[in-house]
Write an enzyme that holds these catalytic residues in place. Structure first.
Site, short mmCIF file in Angstrom:
data_model
loop_
_atom_site.label_atom_id
_atom_site.label_comp_id
_atom_site.label_asym_id
_atom_site.label_seq_id
_atom_site.Cartn_x
_atom_site.Cartn_y
_atom_site.Cartn_z
N LYS A 89 66.06 -32.23 77.99
CA LYS A 89 65.28 -31.04 77.95
C LYS A 89 64.88 -31.39 79.92
CE LYS A 89 64.98 -28.50 74.04
NZ LYS A 89 65.37 -29.55 72.61
N LYS B 120 62.18 -22.22 74.56
CA LYS B 120 62.79 -23.15 73.98
C LYS B 120 61.09 -24.60 74.15
CE LYS B 120 66.24 -25.01 76.23
NZ LYS B 120 67.92 -25.25 76.54
N ARG C 237 79.21 -29.06 74.48
CA ARG C 237 79.14 -30.37 74.45
C ARG C 237 79.76 -31.47 75.25
NH1 ARG C 237 75.65 -33.85 71.66
NH2 ARG C 237 74.33 -32.22 72.59
N ARG D 89 80.48 -25.14 70.68
CA ARG D 89 79.83 -24.49 69.70
C ARG D 89 79.31 -23.17 70.34
NH1 ARG D 89 75.23 -29.61 70.48
NH2 ARG D 89 76.02 -28.51 72.52
N ARG E 150 72.48 -18.86 69.17
CA ARG E 150 72.26 -20.36 69.57
C ARG E 150 74.11 -20.52 69.20
NH1 ARG E 150 67.51 -21.46 65.82
NH2 ARG E 150 68.52 -19.98 64.51
N ASP F 215 75.26 -30.51 77.51
CA ASP F 215 75.14 -29.78 76.96
C ASP F 215 75.41 -28.83 78.07
OD1 ASP F 215 75.07 -30.46 74.34
OD2 ASP F 215 72.25 -29.50 74.21
N GLU G 219 70.89 -29.14 79.43
CA GLU G 219 70.60 -30.26 78.22
C GLU G 219 71.27 -31.40 79.00
OE1 GLU G 219 68.71 -30.35 74.28
OE2 GLU G 219 68.54 -28.16 74.65
N ASN H 44 71.50 -34.83 76.77
CA ASN H 44 70.77 -35.74 75.37
C ASN H 44 71.45 -37.33 75.84
OD1 ASN H 44 70.53 -33.17 72.75
ND2 ASN H 44 72.53 -32.51 74.51
#
Length: 314
Positions: free
Chosen positions: A126, A161, A211, A226, A234, A274, A282, A284
């Protein structure tokens, strides 16, 4: 010479082979004739400065009932491996960090570690986004409840978060009425002792939390959107989101390419961006997923691209 691949991951017995990216990686490695050595974080240890692990040499097949077989169990010096993949899911806690130090010892002996253990320590998934502030939504990282309250007053509708979560765990949306903002701030910061992230809510989430995968500095042209289901905010698959493979649009491609160009020099070969709308939420690098869903929808072998990049460096 046979390439020896080590992979550190969560218990292999618990994976869903239809969706598991680590399984896809191991299948591609096996197809190339690699020897595959599976281990978990608690199998790693150091003996008088030597990075070692208790490992299982395995073979795999596309059969949900018997998808892996243990051929033998060994205790090895990690420096004997050609390449070592870190595929342990977050949280990036103290045990995860200790593992990266063991990887660095293996790296010093000549093992290629993917992703680079120094990068795994340096770039929280993050916080990493803060290096690309031009491409992120309004964002604050803080441990102070008053700053979270002020951020909410400015943006009206926000997401709160933790910094070490995954799969959508402990993500809260606080709308304009600020219901439960106080208690959420207390929980998420552990009463102002831990930092958390707050971001402006993006209505574009209804079109999917995308993603986008980067391999060796190149953007894969397909992604997995997603989408939230029901009353959820979410899109995470682990939180019940629905995956929809799609092509990466031009606006997202430009952002992804701007970030991708920096990854290879940091030793980060495999990345999962993301994005909501065309904003990055994000980056990742610990254990990016969604390979199998994308490969099932489009004529592309993402893992082959990854292992081509790995072999280029061996």
């Amino acid at each position: 010479m046979t390439i020896k691949l080590g992979i550190v991951m969560d218990p292999i017995e618990s994976i869903n082979i239809k969706k598991d990216t680590s399984f896809a990686m191991m299948l591609e490695a096996q197809k190339r004739g690699y020897e595959i050595y599976y281990m978990q974080v608690n199998d790693l240890y150091i003996d008088n400065g030597e990075p070692r692990a208790s490992v299982k040499q395995i073979s795999l097949k596309e059969d949900p009932a018997t998808f892996f077989k243990v051929n033998k169990e060994l205790d090895i010096n990690l420096g004997e491996l050609s390449v070592l993949l870190m595929r342990k899911d977050p949280p990036v806690d103290s045990q995860f960090i200790y593992a990266t130090h063991i990887f660095s010892l293996a790296q010093a002996q000549g093992t290629l570690v993917v992703n680079n253990p120094q990068a795994l320590r340096d770039f929280n998934e993050k916080l990493f986004t803060s290096w690309y502030a031009n491409y992120i939504p309004p964002t604050m990282v803080t441990a102070k409840k008053a700053q979270i309250k002020a951020f909410h007053k400015q943006h009206k509708d926000i997401i709160v978060k933790p910094l070490d979560g995954m799969g959508g765990t402990s993500i809260f949306r606080v709308k304009e009425d600020a219901v439960n903002l106080g208690v959420i701030s207390e929980i998420i910061t552990a009463n102002e002792t831990e930092h958390a992230m707050v971001q402006a809510y993006m209505p574009e989430i209804k079109l999917g939390d995308k993603r986008i995968l980067l391999v060796d500095g190149e953007v894969i042209p397909y992604c997995l959107a997603r989408l939230p289901t029901g009353t959820e905010t979410r899109g995470n698959l682990a939180a019940g989101g629905r995956g929809e493979p799609q092509e990466v649009n031009e606006a997202d491609m430009q952002v992804a390419q701007a970030i991708a160009k920096d990854m290879s020099e940091k030793g980060i070969l495999f990345v999962g961006l993301d994005m909501i709308g065309n904003k990055v939420t994000e980056i990742n690098i610990t254990s990016p997923t969604c390979v199998r869903e994308i490969e099932a929808a489009y004529p592309i072998n993402i893992c082959a691209r990854l292992f081509d990049a790995i072999e280029k460096r061996l």
